[in-house]
Design an enzyme around this catalytic site. Sequence first.
Site, PDB file in Angstrom:
ATOM      1  N   CYS A 173       2.590  -5.240   6.981  1.00 33.60           N
ATOM      2  CA  CYS A 173       2.303  -4.906   5.584  1.00 33.60           C
ATOM      3  C   CYS A 173       3.458  -4.115   4.979  1.00 33.60           C
ATOM      4  O   CYS A 173       4.335  -3.620   5.689  1.00 33.60           O
ATOM      5  CB  CYS A 173       0.997  -4.135   5.475  1.00 33.60           C
ATOM      6  N   HIS A 225       0.826  -1.207   0.000  1.00 39.64           N
ATOM      7  CA  HIS A 225       0.000   0.000   0.000  1.00 39.64           C
ATOM      8  C   HIS A 225       0.857   1.253   0.000  1.00 39.64           C
ATOM      9  O   HIS A 225       2.043   1.238   0.333  1.00 39.64           O
ATOM     10  CB  HIS A 225      -0.976  -0.001   1.188  1.00 39.64           C
TER      11      HIS A 225
END
Length: 577
Positions: free
Chosen positions: A468, A449
């Site tokens: 992440c 992301h």
Amino acid sequence: MGRYRAAIAGFILALATVVATATASDRSMNAALGLALQERFPLPFTVAANPSLPDAALQQFYFDRDDDPAWFTPAGLVPEAAILTERLSAAAEEGLCPDAYFLAEIEELREYAAETQSHRLIEDQRRLARLDLRLSEAFLTYAAHLIHGRVDPATVHRDWHANLRQVDLAGLLEFALAEGRMKTILDDLVPPHPGYRDLRRALADYRRISALGGWETLPGSVTLRPGDFDPRVPALRRRLAHSGDLGEGAGAETLYDAETAANLRNFQRRHGLSADGVLGPSTLEELNRPVEERIRQLEVNLERWRWLPKTLGERYIQVNIADLALSAVDKGQTVLTLPVVVGNAYRKTPVFSASLQYLVFAPYWFVPPTIFKVDKLPRLRADPDYLEKHHFEVVAADRRQALLPLEGINWKEVRAESFPGLLRQSPGPWNPLGRVKFIFPNPFAIYLHDTPDRHLFASERRAFSSGCIRVERPLELARLLLQDQRQGDPRRLLAAMEAEEPQRIDLLRPWPIHILYFTAWSDEEGEVNFRRDLYWRDLALEEALTTATAPRMAPAPPLAGLPESPPQPPTFFQVEH
């Protein structure tokens, strides 16, 4: 005529004697093999065992042969035995240990077999049976190590999830012997990746450096900048020459000239340092790491290559956690490289492979349970307006995710375990996911992301996330992934990123994505790169490789005597119904 008939009769009798002797010898070796197998595996064999494991494959191999020898004919050892022995003697070139494949014992037993045959001595069938068994076990173990590594990554790293290749090892050995394809089979077992071959060459180079005494340690702690005079400069040049970083044109005096500084910048680039040409503490530390440490680093990363499939895909995304970088590869060429931020030491980014299937522009951020309990809930209790100030809303914890009214929530009494919904943050520059996320479904809830915290990419050690992977310049990645779709138009992409509502775009051709961990690898120029062991995974793997030992049979009898052949062993193999 009578003499002629007598000669024929004598020849037939001699031939019958030879055949009978060979048959008796075969039966004797068959019996010796049965005893050796019983000694090696006290428990009965079951066909339910995993054929990709050397022990199970060894039992299956001889079970299928009714204990018949595999490496001997009436003329002696088959040529494949020499081919295998030669390959085992070079196992160190693969970063493997020849001792794991009984090399010394095989060479000793082969010499015994050759001597007894050449001098027509009575053969000890136990030794020949042991040689047959050792050759089979060596092939199966060596093949297993090349196919899926010497150790199982799951036993070393809790967060390493590899899809190890499964191969019928017994069938592979039977084919190699029956078809005389030993060399071809062994060649095909070696990982085909260019990165593996490059590391293997680097390992040979660094072992040569070690054999010549290694490189010298640079003294002092004073920072050295281009244009400085320093007595350490000649030693610095010698050190750079050892590792192949010293180019032509560097001076020989104590002046730290521009050419030497350029050579040091290449060294810094290869080691993940700021390539500024300044010899400071971090660069000095990397220069002074012993060559033996680099050798061990190369060996553990060769093992990691063996955990990977034979192909990563015609095109794929690769994230090297240790390098803090993402690469997109198409037809063997790196077409995009981006810096990334990965998980911190407490929430490490796991290693696994998946399929990147879709993108979400202007995404919501759903607050994870732990962050809600530890961080957000105390803030909500302290400030009733916290939700509105920071663009949060509460939605139902179901597929519809309908907005829930806030009037009936008493934040001072709410517990994280009984919270009636999910806390989510609206799209915008405040959102920790940034303007786009890249989804590859996996059981670890890991994805790529964007991020509003772009200043973190200026750091050399970017392990700040909760697992992440944050990507710098995500628009470039989005354009690459969507280049064959109409949504890949730059204006459309910018509009989607600035939108106030999420938009999902599925890829017409999903990309394989591999989240990997390499602390040593070669770049496209063939230069070996090293990185710090961010998660201390090298240390754990090195220890596992050091302690891993091959299974052993009882010691062989001394070669001086020729004891009698063993009696017929009891039935060993049993089939599980």
